[in-house]
Design an enzyme around this catalytic site. Structure first.
Site, PDB file in Angstrom:
ATOM      1  N   THR A 170       0.697  -1.096   0.027  1.00  0.00           N
ATOM      2  CA  THR A 170       0.047  -0.116   0.007  1.00  0.00           C
ATOM      3  C   THR A 170       0.876   1.164  -0.133  1.00  0.00           C
ATOM      4  O   THR A 170       2.021   1.191   0.224  1.00  0.00           O
ATOM      5  CB  THR A 170      -0.888   0.080   1.396  1.00  0.00           C
ATOM      6  OG1 THR A 170       0.064   0.522   2.520  1.00  0.00           O
ATOM      7  CG2 THR A 170      -1.786  -1.091   1.610  1.00  0.00           C
ATOM      8  N   ASP A 171       0.241   2.391  -0.115  1.00  0.00           N
ATOM      9  CA  ASP A 171       0.974   3.736   0.001  1.00  0.00           C
ATOM     10  C   ASP A 171       0.838   3.872   1.624  1.00  0.00           C
ATOM     11  O   ASP A 171       0.256   3.159   2.116  1.00  0.00           O
ATOM     12  CB  ASP A 171       0.314   4.959  -0.670  1.00  0.00           C
ATOM     13  CG  ASP A 171       1.107   6.062  -0.670  1.00  0.00           C
ATOM     14  OD1 ASP A 171       2.086   6.135  -0.022  1.00  0.00           O
ATOM     15  OD2 ASP A 171       1.090   6.714  -1.700  1.00  0.00           O
ATOM     16  N   TRP A 172       1.436   4.836   1.993  1.00  0.00           N
ATOM     17  CA  TRP A 172       1.753   4.826   3.501  1.00  0.00           C
ATOM     18  C   TRP A 172       0.227   5.137   4.396  1.00  0.00           C
ATOM     19  O   TRP A 172      -0.099   5.980   3.980  1.00  0.00           O
ATOM     20  CB  TRP A 172       2.572   5.827   3.703  1.00  0.00           C
ATOM     21  CG  TRP A 172       4.057   5.299   3.882  1.00  0.00           C
ATOM     22  CD1 TRP A 172       4.976   5.435   5.016  1.00  0.00           C
ATOM     23  CD2 TRP A 172       4.721   4.166   3.117  1.00  0.00           C
ATOM     24  NE1 TRP A 172       6.073   4.674   4.663  1.00  0.00           N
ATOM     25  CE2 TRP A 172       5.978   3.977   3.677  1.00  0.00           C
ATOM     26  CE3 TRP A 172       4.194   3.654   1.874  1.00  0.00           C
ATOM     27  CZ2 TRP A 172       6.788   2.841   2.957  1.00  0.00           C
ATOM     28  CZ3 TRP A 172       4.988   2.825   1.394  1.00  0.00           C
ATOM     29  CH2 TRP A 172       6.206   2.081   1.637  1.00  0.00           C
TER      30      TRP A 172
END
Ligand code: GAL
Length: 800
Positions: free
Chosen positions: A725-727
């Site tokens: 995932t992105d953060w």
């Protein structure tokens, strides 16, 4: 006033960056910097910065400059140069940075030192505003001069170099305001004065994005040369000077169209909204729109860029076989200066039932440095399949529609003449697919109605996703193993991956599916963006390494020195995939030396709109250039055993409200434009990771997108790497299986690892959502969790 604002901003910035690593995306500034010695990288950055510079105008051969030509350099940016953009994509600790004025001095330029001294003291007394996360300055206040001072400078030199600079960053978009898209009053005044006093004015654009050129056009007849140098990394002052003095003749080409004004861009009415944007321009992004519907709205076309010499294309032979088109030709340097050319081939497909853009890039290359009279021969091979378009109405297939296919070979999209054609009789289905990730909402999209703009309703999704998912849930055929083994045994073929996974407890499987909770994890190299895989002692005991993930793509973001390379847009402007591969090969080696296993990059999102704050990290408005540049970057990074993580999958085309925004687009635009770069990159370079995007795509967040990840990325493209995932991510319940939420919803979609691993609140415990439905109706299954682990371990195994 400016000073007060600067002070306030810098104080807020200090407070924010002092917050713990898992609540803020802290800057790595202020780190201890050990010795840096990488002459190979320095030379590559300098070359790429120079070859990415695009010469838009060169009246009366104003450039190259002569060494004894005295130059007055205007703008504080000669010292406070923009080397890169803001946010995770540019936050590198470079060992040094060469400013424009230093680059000019290194080139032996004859500089008006009195003026340079004024700038030196102005910059020292008025340090630039640094801003803070998502509140960075896009421009800096300028120093103005009295008429006497201007006259004095002009009396000393005929030639002036003026610099206009813009930056941009993550989590913020540029805006239609002065100092962002438009010039500031001071910049206008400076331009006005310089063009009034100096006979020869060279304008350098040190910008992360395309900016408004209509105001600059007002001075057009008084500006002799315009050089767009983007943000060229730590060597960019040297790189710019190399171009200005002809040490490296300009050979960059525009990766984006420069239009007459903002309103002319096809996405201008559908950008920046908080909740959603309808991609109403559909596949007509950038030059695909302008060349088809509005050629008169272009100032500088896609692929355009001047050199100090001229080239001709000759000996053209066009051939079509069953599966491909071959174009053989020579590029000849017909001028009197050295130079490199970028031959480009565009095709024009028949309009058919679906409608097409009148030009689409299908091949490009870059010559070696050719001296006057020298030539290079190319044989372009263009697979017929790559000319197909996607029918999202009925067939859900890539199709070559019946009719004439024309090809144009030249040095930019506008001027390339016809070089051959062939005709297909009867439609040909190139690949039969099925509907995926189509719009959930109704909206109008642009279609080509015989060269006229027409709008029609984009076909909506007819997919029963619940049914589709249930039909393809993984069912393990393996009997529970009892054999004790480690990941080393699997690597050495002494055990199967399936056997090994059977030895993992639920806690271990859960831990594998997330990172070590926080940025700058103590398990990894200092300054990391996160650590994943061996995040528990018991996992490490079983041979699973704790892998360090660092930010990119403009260099490695750690608490040590790393090379700051040119931004994505600058690299794309080189149109030189060999050079991009070389520079990222060096980044890959640096990763090994510094302790980064995987880097965030390359950035593969399309430049849909010139205001997007992260355009600098991304390559182009064109998917082929994006995909080829991306594949080159991945090949380079991974050649030394380091890992690449292309991002952001998919449609991260604006930063405003990025974690809530919905990118609504037709399945055709999704496949032909926004996924195409990823598809090329994945198929040609096999990256170890892919990062999902923050935004929604047709109503579903990137990190929950089953159709994008499970169906397209893995199913259609056959990629078996690891998706992260992105953060952090948005909390949500699955609409198809309402009892499923967050981590279980994500894992069912095929998104393997949550990064950095926990919620932003800083609690370092599992959130419990992966396992809460295990064994319940519609709940996550053990086979799904084990299947998830398989992708993670296959990836981790590459690092042992
Ligand atoms: C996000 C960004 C990502 C990533 C991450 C870690 O803000 O979108 O590209 O690199 O931060 O810093």
């Amino acid at each position: 006033m400016d000073k007060i604002k600067r002070k306030i901003n810098n104080t807020i910035g200090k407070i924010i960056t002092s917050l713990p690593g898992d609540t803020s995306q802290t800057s790595t500034e202020g780190a201890v910097i050990p010795e840096y010695d990488n002459p190979v990288m320095s030379a590559l950055c300098r070359r790429a910065g120079a070859e990415g510079a695009v010469l838009l105008k060169n009246k009366d051969n104003a450039l190259p400059l002569k060494k004894d030509e005295k130059i007055s350099v205007f703008s504080r940016l000669q010292i406070d140069w923009f080397y890169t953009g803001y946010g995770s994509g540019g936050d590198v600790n470079p060992p040094y940075c060469v400013s424009l004025i230093d680059g000019l001095r290194n080139a032996g330029a004859c500089i008006n030192e009195e003026l340079a001294a004024k700038y030196a003291s102005f910059c020292a007394e008025n340090p630039p505003d640094k801003g803070f996360w998502a509140h960075w300055p896009t421009s800096q206040p300028e120093l103005l001069f009295s008429t006497e001072e201007m006259a004095k400078a002009a009396a000393q030199s005929d030639t002036a170099i003026a610099v206009i600079g813009r930056s941009s960053g993550e989590d913020m978009d540029n805006t239609l305001t002065k100092g962002s898209w438009f010039l500031t009053d001071d910049e206008k005044r400076l331009l006005c004065d310089i063009t009034a006093y100096f006979r020869k004015v060279i304008l350098i654009l040190n910008c992360s994005n395309i900016i408004d050129m209509s105001e600059i056009e007002e001075y057009s007849d008084k500006i002799s040369a315009i050089l767009y140098v983007w943000q060229g990394g730590m060597e960019s002052g040297n790189a710019a000077a190399d171009v200005l003095y002809g040490i490296c003749p300009p050979c960059g080409k525009l990766p984006d169209t420069i239009a007459v004004n903002y309103a002319a861009y096809p996405s201008s009415n559908d950008f920046g909204a908080k909740k959603f944007n309808n991609y109403s321009e559909d596949i007509y992004v950038g030059y695909r729109f302008f060349e088809t519907f509005a050629p008169e709205k272009v100032l500088y076309p896609f692929g355009f860029g001047l050199g100090y010499t001229s080239f001709e294309f000759s000996g053209i032979e066009f051939k079509k076989t069953k599966s491909k088109v071959t174009v053989r030709f020579d590029v000849v340097n017909t001028g009197s200066f050295n130079g490199k050319e970028v031959p480009q081939i565009y095709f024009e497909a028949p309009q058919g039932k679906l409608g097409k853009p009148s030009r689409q890039l299908c091949w490009f290359a870059k010559t070696d440095m050719l001296s006057p009279g020298e030539s290079e021969t190319f044989t372009a091979e263009i697979p017929l399949d790559s000319l197909a378009c996607y029918d999202d109405n009925t067939l859900h297939s890539y199709i070559l529609e019946s009719g004439e296919y024309r090809f144009y070979l030249g040095s930019d999209v506008r001027s390339a003449p016809l070089c051959g054609s062939f005709t297909i009789r009867g439609d040909i289905i190139v690949s039969q697919l099925s509907q995926h990730a189509a719009p959930a909402e109704e909206f109008l999209r642009l279609v080509n109605d015989g060269g006229k703009v027409k709008y029609e309703i984009a076909p909506k999704s007819g997919v029963n996703l619940r049914y589709r998912i249930r039909e393809s849930l993984p069912v393990s055929g393996t009997a529970p193993g009892t054999k004790k083994c480690t990941l080393f045994d699997v690597k050495n073929d002494c055990a199967t991956l399936e056997d090994f996974i059977m030895t993992l407890s639920l806690d271990e499987l859960e831990a594998l599916s997330r990172g070590d909770y926080t940025m700058n994890s103590p398990l990894g190299t200092s300054g990391n963006a996160g650590v994943y895989c061996g995040v528990l002692g018991s996992l490490r005991d079983k041979g699973i390494p704790a892998l360090t993930f660092t930010d990119g793509p403009s260099g490695i973001r750690l608490n040590t020195t790393a090379s700051l390379i040119p931004v994505g847009t600058c690299l794309a402007s080189t149109f030189d995939t060999r050079l991009i591969e070389e520079i990222y090969t060096e980044t890959g080696r640096e990763m090994k030396a510094l302790g980064s296993d995987v880097i965030a990059g390359p950035g593969l999102n399309i430049h849909r709109n010139p205001l997007c704050g992260r355009n600098f990290e991304y390559f182009s408005e064109d998917p082929l250039l994006t995909g080829k540049a991306g594949a080159a970057a991945v090949r380079g990074i991974q050649s030394s055993g380091s890992g690449a993580c292309p991002k952001h999958f998919a449609c991260n085309n604006q930063e405003t409200n990025r974690t809530h925004n919905d990118s609504r687009l037709s399945e055709r635009a999704l496949r032909e434009i926004y996924l195409k770069g990823f598809e090329i990159c994945v198929k040609e370079s096999n990256p170890v990771n892919i990062m999902t995007s923050y935004n929604k795509i047709n109503g579903v967040w990137g990190h929950y997108h089953y159709e994008l990840v499970h169906d397209i990325l893995r199913g259609e493209w056959g990629w078996d790497g690891c998706v992260i995932t992105d953060w952090w991510m948005r909390s949500a319940h699955s609409p198809e299986f309402p009892s499923l939420r967050d981590q279980a919803y994500r894992v069912r979609a095929g998104v393997n690892i949550l990064m950095p691993g926990g919620a932003r609140t800083g609690k370092h415990v599992p959130d419990g959502t992966l396992l809460e439905t295990l064994g319940k109706k519609d709940g996550i299954t053990l086979d799904e969790i084990r299947e998830n682990a398989k992708y993670i371990l296959k990836f981790a195994m590459k690092f042992i």
